[in-house]
Design a protein around this motif. Structure first.
Motif, PDB file in Angstrom:
ATOM      1  N   MET A   8       0.840  -1.217   0.000  1.00 56.80           N
ATOM      2  CA  MET A   8       0.000   0.000   0.000  1.00 56.80           C
ATOM      3  C   MET A   8       0.863   1.250   0.000  1.00 56.80           C
ATOM      4  SD  MET A   8      -3.253  -0.414   2.612  1.00 56.80           S
ATOM      5  CE  MET A   8      -4.156   1.095   2.222  1.00 56.80           C
ATOM      6  N   ALA A   9       1.890   1.258   0.864  1.00 54.84           N
ATOM      7  CA  ALA A   9       2.728   2.458   0.997  1.00 54.84           C
ATOM      8  C   ALA A   9       3.428   2.779  -0.323  1.00 54.84           C
ATOM      9  CB  ALA A   9       3.746   2.262   2.127  1.00 54.84           C
ATOM     10  N   ILE A  10       3.936   1.738  -1.011  1.00 51.64           N
ATOM     11  CA  ILE A  10       4.638   1.972  -2.283  1.00 51.64           C
ATOM     12  C   ILE A  10       3.646   2.435  -3.351  1.00 51.64           C
ATOM     13  CG2 ILE A  10       5.930   0.863  -4.149  1.00 51.64           C
ATOM     14  CD1 ILE A  10       7.098  -1.037  -1.983  1.00 51.64           C
ATOM     15  N   CYS A  11       2.496   1.743  -3.437  1.00 52.80           N
ATOM     16  CA  CYS A  11       1.498   2.119  -4.450  1.00 52.80           C
ATOM     17  C   CYS A  11       1.035   3.566  -4.257  1.00 52.80           C
ATOM     18  CB  CYS A  11       0.280   1.202  -4.384  1.00 52.80           C
ATOM     19  SG  CYS A  11       0.582  -0.452  -4.999  1.00 52.80           S
ATOM     20  N   LEU A  12       0.834   3.974  -3.007  1.00 53.37           N
ATOM     21  CA  LEU A  12       0.247   5.302  -2.770  1.00 53.37           C
ATOM     22  C   LEU A  12       1.301   6.404  -2.745  1.00 53.37           C
ATOM     23  CD1 LEU A  12      -2.473   4.473  -0.081  1.00 53.37           C
ATOM     24  CD2 LEU A  12      -2.767   4.786  -2.541  1.00 53.37           C
ATOM     25  N   GLN A 238      -9.233  -2.420  -1.221  1.00 51.68           N
ATOM     26  CA  GLN A 238      -9.875  -2.222  -2.522  1.00 51.68           C
ATOM     27  C   GLN A 238      -9.149  -1.173  -3.339  1.00 51.68           C
ATOM     28  OE1 GLN A 238     -13.878  -0.833  -1.392  1.00 51.68           O
ATOM     29  NE2 GLN A 238     -13.293   1.207  -2.084  1.00 51.68           N
ATOM     30  N   ALA A 239      -9.189  -1.352  -4.648  1.00 51.48           N
ATOM     31  CA  ALA A 239      -8.603  -0.390  -5.577  1.00 51.48           C
ATOM     32  C   ALA A 239      -9.735   0.272  -6.354  1.00 51.48           C
ATOM     33  CB  ALA A 239      -7.652  -1.099  -6.530  1.00 51.48           C
ATOM     34  N   MET A 240      -9.589   1.583  -6.584  1.00 55.55           N
ATOM     35  CA  MET A 240     -10.572   2.335  -7.383  1.00 55.55           C
ATOM     36  C   MET A 240      -9.835   3.011  -8.523  1.00 55.55           C
ATOM     37  SD  MET A 240     -13.781   2.539  -6.362  1.00 55.55           S
ATOM     38  CE  MET A 240     -14.635   4.063  -6.395  1.00 55.55           C
ATOM     39  N   LYS A 241     -10.363   2.847  -9.719  1.00 53.06           N
ATOM     40  CA  LYS A 241      -9.777   3.516 -10.884  1.00 53.06           C
ATOM     41  C   LYS A 241     -10.926   3.973 -11.767  1.00 53.06           C
ATOM     42  CE  LYS A 241      -6.317   2.639 -14.453  1.00 53.06           C
ATOM     43  NZ  LYS A 241      -5.912   4.022 -14.577  1.00 53.06           N
ATOM     44  N   ALA A 242     -10.899   5.247 -12.153  1.00 57.48           N
ATOM     45  CA  ALA A 242     -11.953   5.816 -13.008  1.00 57.48           C
ATOM     46  C   ALA A 242     -13.350   5.477 -12.472  1.00 57.48           C
ATOM     47  CB  ALA A 242     -11.798   5.335 -14.449  1.00 57.48           C
ATOM     48  N   HIS A 243     -13.537   5.666 -11.138  1.00 53.33           N
ATOM     49  CA  HIS A 243     -14.847   5.515 -10.499  1.00 53.33           C
ATOM     50  C   HIS A 243     -15.377   4.082 -10.563  1.00 53.33           C
ATOM     51  CE1 HIS A 243     -15.227   9.876  -9.944  1.00 53.33           C
ATOM     52  NE2 HIS A 243     -14.567   9.928 -11.085  1.00 53.33           N
ATOM     53  N   ALA A 255      -3.958   3.274  -9.417  1.00 55.77           N
ATOM     54  CA  ALA A 255      -5.309   3.171  -8.851  1.00 55.77           C
ATOM     55  C   ALA A 255      -5.238   3.574  -7.387  1.00 55.77           C
ATOM     56  CB  ALA A 255      -5.829   1.748  -8.974  1.00 55.77           C
ATOM     57  N   ASP A 256      -6.341   4.107  -6.844  1.00 62.51           N
ATOM     58  CA  ASP A 256      -6.380   4.405  -5.416  1.00 62.51           C
ATOM     59  C   ASP A 256      -6.509   3.086  -4.662  1.00 62.51           C
ATOM     60  OD1 ASP A 256      -6.467   6.049  -3.147  1.00 62.51           O
ATOM     61  OD2 ASP A 256      -8.643   5.837  -3.053  1.00 62.51           O
ATOM     62  N   LEU A 257      -5.841   2.987  -3.537  1.00 68.49           N
ATOM     63  CA  LEU A 257      -5.839   1.752  -2.762  1.00 68.49           C
ATOM     64  C   LEU A 257      -6.185   2.107  -1.322  1.00 68.49           C
ATOM     65  CD1 LEU A 257      -5.089  -1.130  -3.646  1.00 68.49           C
ATOM     66  CD2 LEU A 257      -2.744  -0.660  -2.937  1.00 68.49           C
ATOM     67  N   THR A 258      -7.258   1.536  -0.789  1.00 66.44           N
ATOM     68  CA  THR A 258      -7.688   1.900   0.565  1.00 66.44           C
ATOM     69  C   THR A 258      -8.183   0.659   1.305  1.00 66.44           C
ATOM     70  OG1 THR A 258      -9.969   2.290  -0.165  1.00 66.44           O
ATOM     71  CG2 THR A 258      -8.510   4.200  -0.132  1.00 66.44           C
TER      72      THR A 258
END
Ligand code: SAH
Length: 346
Positions: A8-12, A238-243, A255-258
């Motif tokens: 998560m830390a690397i992706c974000l 979860q990942a979110m990309k383009a809603h 992608a957002d990762l939360t």
């Protein structure tokens, strides 16, 4: 293999390829939309809350009015516009602070504040750099972006869940060697084999730092996010990309990762610092703060198209099937500071 938390830390936040360091996350052309970006009414009502908390604390001066993780800065701009109408003395005496980890988003916030009224915020990269003194702290969708560790229940006991490469060289989950102290697991709930538990030491330590400051110097905090009031066993990464939901391994850094926020854990941290936590849903909070009245006032002089838009915004922010129940609000303050937006039982 690396832990889910490192992934998560690397992706974000990887300095060159991370999501918050390189991308434009918010809005129609981004990947997700947050409450302040949905409607000005969100920031207006949270601003009224912050002003009321300052009054309830006895209008201490000097004081810091801080937002952690301000994104595009919209919430702080809406809050200050509202508070300035209630009391021009607030902006004159507040030390307005924006704590932002992403240099890119800091730049966007600076550009927006250059033309957003007379408030001149200071920027910080971490909470520990904030000046001493009473703190009134706001954060929306901050904690969900702070990495968590995941543990998986295996036949050999609880193991930290890792991100590894499979035989084809694709990212996959695997069970690592580290385990977890069973005392940290939720009590009274049965964990099947394969069950996931999420532990968030980085979230707890940020909450502990903020709580210690409020406990020592006075003030209050308001933390809004999506999550649960009771801890349990669930994989909420979860990942979110383009809603739209995306596979968590499909677009690392793009992608957002939360994960869901464990509000009971954050409340316990505040309580351990001697603060009183209050918890309710975003829907209850906004309705008690006057969402319907504000929408009515904005709509009263407007045409039907604006009224229709306002109705949609109210539904989106507070509707039980939309953000109203999924999102929760945690307020913390010393015991003797009364806060609006909550019932005595919250
Ligand atoms: N509050 C905004 C943005 C939410 S996105 C809104 O509601 O629209 C999360 C924000 O938190 C981003 O600005 C991200 O860069 C920031 N952030 C994440 N972790 C952080 C940390 N540890 N310290 C400060 N900011 C952080």
């Amino acid at each position: 293999p690396i832990s889910v938390s490192e992934y998560m830390a690397i992706c974000l936040f990887d300095p060159t390829d991370g999501y918050y360091t390189t991308r434009e996350p918010f809005g129609a052309s981004g990947d997700f939309i947050t409450s302040p970006e949905i409607s000005q009414m969100f920031g207006e009502l949270v601003g009224v809350w912050a002003y009321s908390a300052w009054i309830a604390a006895g209008k201490p001066v000097p004081f810091t009015f801080a937002e952690i993780g301000p994104g595009r800065g919209t919430l702080m701009i809406d809050m200050l516009r509202t508070i300035d109408r209630l009391d021009p003395g607030f902006i004159a005496t507040a030390r307005i602070a924006l704590v932002e980890a992403s240099p890119r988003l800091t730049e966007i916030q600076r550009e927006r504040f250059a033309t957003a009224g007379r408030a001149k915020p200071s920027w910080y990269t971490q909470v520990s750099d904030l000046p001493d003194g009473p703190h009134f702290v706001i954060a929306n969708e901050l904690f969900d972006a702070i990495p968590v560790r995941q543990f998986v229940n295996t036949e050999q006991g609880w193991r930290e869940r890792m991100v590894a490469l499979d035989e084809a060289g694709e990212l996959c989950f695997s069970a690592g060697l580290a385990s977890i102290d069973p005392a940290l697991l939720p009590t009274g709930k049965k964990a099947e084999i394969g069950a996931i538990f999420e532990a968030a030491p980085a979230r707890s330590s940020l909450m502990a730092e903020l709580s210690a400051r409020i406990s020592k110097h006075g003030g209050a905090g308001l933390f809004i996010d999506y999550g649960h009031l009771e801890p349990g066993f669930a994989d909420t990464l979860q990942a979110m990309k383009a809603h739209a939901y995306d596979d968590v391994f499909a677009h690392p850094g793009e992608a957002d990762l939360t994960t869901h926020v464990d509000f009971a854990a954050l409340a316990a941290v505040a309580q351990a610092s001697g603060l009183r936590p209050r918890l309710c849903t975003q829907g209850d909070f906004l309705l008690r703060m006057g969402l319907l009245e504000r929408a009515g006032a904005l709509g009263s002089k407007a045409g039907e198209d604006v009224r229709e838009r306002l109705r949609g915004e109210v539904e989106r922010l507070a509707g039980p099937d939309q953000m109203g129940n999924l999102f929760k609000v945690l307020a913390v303050s010393p015991e003797n500071v009364a806060l609006p937006g909550f019932n005595p039982a919250d």
